[in-house]
Design a protein around this motif. Sequence first.
Motif, short mmCIF file in Angstrom:
data_model
loop_
_atom_site.label_atom_id
_atom_site.label_comp_id
_atom_site.label_asym_id
_atom_site.label_seq_id
_atom_site.Cartn_x
_atom_site.Cartn_y
_atom_site.Cartn_z
N VAL A 21 -6.70 -68.45 50.85
CA VAL A 21 -5.88 -68.76 49.68
C VAL A 21 -6.80 -69.24 48.56
CG1 VAL A 21 -3.81 -69.31 51.01
CG2 VAL A 21 -5.43 -71.13 50.46
N PHE A 22 -6.22 -69.30 47.37
CA PHE A 22 -6.97 -69.76 46.20
C PHE A 22 -6.22 -70.93 45.58
CE2 PHE A 22 -7.52 -65.20 46.77
CZ PHE A 22 -8.90 -65.13 46.90
N HIS A 23 -6.95 -71.78 44.92
CA HIS A 23 -6.35 -72.93 44.27
C HIS A 23 -6.45 -72.74 42.76
CE1 HIS A 23 -7.21 -74.27 48.34
NE2 HIS A 23 -6.15 -75.05 48.18
N GLU A 24 -5.30 -72.51 42.17
CA GLU A 24 -5.21 -72.29 40.73
C GLU A 24 -4.23 -73.30 40.15
OE1 GLU A 24 -6.89 -70.14 38.82
OE2 GLU A 24 -7.98 -69.45 40.59
N ASN A 25 -4.37 -73.53 38.88
CA ASN A 25 -3.44 -74.43 38.21
C ASN A 25 -2.20 -73.63 37.80
OD1 ASN A 25 -2.33 -76.66 36.99
ND2 ASN A 25 -3.50 -76.44 35.09
N HIS A 26 -1.49 -73.13 38.82
CA HIS A 26 -0.30 -72.30 38.56
C HIS A 26 0.79 -72.71 39.54
CE1 HIS A 26 1.85 -68.81 37.05
NE2 HIS A 26 2.32 -68.68 38.29
N ASN A 27 1.88 -73.22 39.00
CA ASN A 27 2.99 -73.66 39.83
C ASN A 27 4.31 -73.06 39.38
OD1 ASN A 27 1.62 -75.48 41.70
ND2 ASN A 27 1.13 -76.64 39.86
N ARG A 32 2.98 -74.11 45.69
CA ARG A 32 2.99 -75.57 45.76
C ARG A 32 1.55 -76.04 45.57
NH1 ARG A 32 6.79 -78.73 48.00
NH2 ARG A 32 7.56 -77.01 49.32
N ASP A 33 1.37 -76.95 44.66
CA ASP A 33 0.03 -77.53 44.38
C ASP A 33 -0.99 -76.45 44.04
OD1 ASP A 33 1.07 -80.10 44.94
OD2 ASP A 33 0.70 -79.79 47.09
N GLY A 34 -0.54 -75.36 43.40
CA GLY A 34 -1.46 -74.33 42.94
C GLY A 34 -2.05 -73.44 44.01
N VAL A 35 -1.50 -73.47 45.24
CA VAL A 35 -2.01 -72.63 46.33
C VAL A 35 -1.41 -71.24 46.18
CG1 VAL A 35 -2.11 -72.27 48.82
CG2 VAL A 35 -2.32 -74.59 47.88
N VAL A 36 -2.28 -70.26 45.88
CA VAL A 36 -1.83 -68.88 45.69
C VAL A 36 -2.57 -67.95 46.65
CG1 VAL A 36 -1.18 -69.23 43.27
CG2 VAL A 36 -3.46 -68.40 43.82
N ALA A 37 -1.92 -66.83 46.93
CA ALA A 37 -2.53 -65.79 47.76
C ALA A 37 -2.97 -64.65 46.85
CB ALA A 37 -1.51 -65.27 48.77
N GLY A 38 -3.93 -63.87 47.30
CA GLY A 38 -4.30 -62.66 46.57
C GLY A 38 -3.08 -61.76 46.49
N LEU A 39 -2.85 -61.15 45.34
CA LEU A 39 -1.65 -60.34 45.14
C LEU A 39 -1.54 -59.20 46.15
CD1 LEU A 39 -1.61 -60.19 41.24
CD2 LEU A 39 -0.28 -61.70 42.75
N SER A 40 -2.66 -58.59 46.49
CA SER A 40 -2.61 -57.47 47.44
C SER A 40 -2.15 -57.93 48.82
CB SER A 40 -3.97 -56.80 47.55
OG SER A 40 -4.90 -57.65 48.19
N LYS A 41 -2.30 -59.21 49.10
CA LYS A 41 -1.91 -59.71 50.42
C LYS A 41 -0.40 -59.64 50.63
CE LYS A 41 -6.20 -60.60 51.03
NZ LYS A 41 -7.03 -59.50 51.40
N LEU A 42 0.36 -59.77 49.55
CA LEU A 42 1.81 -59.64 49.66
C LEU A 42 2.17 -58.21 50.06
CD1 LEU A 42 1.32 -62.24 47.90
CD2 LEU A 42 3.53 -61.79 46.92
N ALA A 43 1.53 -57.25 49.40
CA ALA A 43 1.78 -55.84 49.73
C ALA A 43 1.31 -55.53 51.15
CB ALA A 43 1.08 -54.94 48.72
N ARG A 44 0.18 -56.09 51.55
CA ARG A 44 -0.33 -55.84 52.91
C ARG A 44 0.61 -56.42 53.97
NH1 ARG A 44 -5.30 -53.59 52.78
NH2 ARG A 44 -6.60 -53.97 50.96
N ALA A 45 1.20 -57.57 53.68
CA ALA A 45 2.14 -58.17 54.63
C ALA A 45 3.36 -57.28 54.82
CB ALA A 45 2.56 -59.56 54.15
N VAL A 46 3.85 -56.70 53.72
CA VAL A 46 4.99 -55.77 53.81
C VAL A 46 4.58 -54.55 54.62
CG1 VAL A 46 6.47 -54.20 52.50
CG2 VAL A 46 6.08 -56.51 51.65
N GLU A 47 3.46 -53.96 54.29
CA GLU A 47 3.02 -52.73 54.95
C GLU A 47 2.82 -52.94 56.45
OE1 GLU A 47 -1.08 -50.46 54.72
OE2 GLU A 47 0.20 -49.94 53.02
#
Length: 187
Positions: free
Chosen positions: A58-64, A96-111
Amino acid sequence: MTEMDLGKIEKAVTMILEAIGEDPEREGLLETPKRVAKMYAEVFEGLNIDPKHYFETVFHENHNEVVLVKDIPFHSMCEHHLVPFYGHAHIAYIPRDGVVAGLSKLARAVETTAKRPQLQERITSTVADVMMEMLNPVGVYVVIEAEHMCMTMRGIKKPGSKTVTTVARGIYEHDDVKRAEILSLIK
């Protein structure tokens, strides 16, 4: 990990061809059992992959605020009839607390989740539950729209009909405004 038994699949396909009255030795069918076995190995490769794997980094970004990946194409095989269904997945979450996943990981989870004998409802809930467990977001909302060949080519025979499933976790379970926001972004 269980290896697929391609030889067993080939034998089974040969038996199916014989059972429907075909000649498996006919020129056009000679390699069909082998081709089907190779196809099944590809179509069902998600059987031995845990979708949690994609959220270990995961990555830590200032995005909530909302992260939405929409129109993720997928295909799967109905576990009731072993015919395809296909469509698009839309996944939203609030980190939560800026913990984000790489966008492609969402698609990979679906696939990965789709590449097994499956139900659309299970794909929807599996993706949401895995994201809740691995990312601990404020909420996850998953929408899947798909056309099922078991309704198109057999049974009711209604091509073009779509099935929509949704799963709301976290804040999305009780916040109608947040759910409506995601649905408006998807449209």
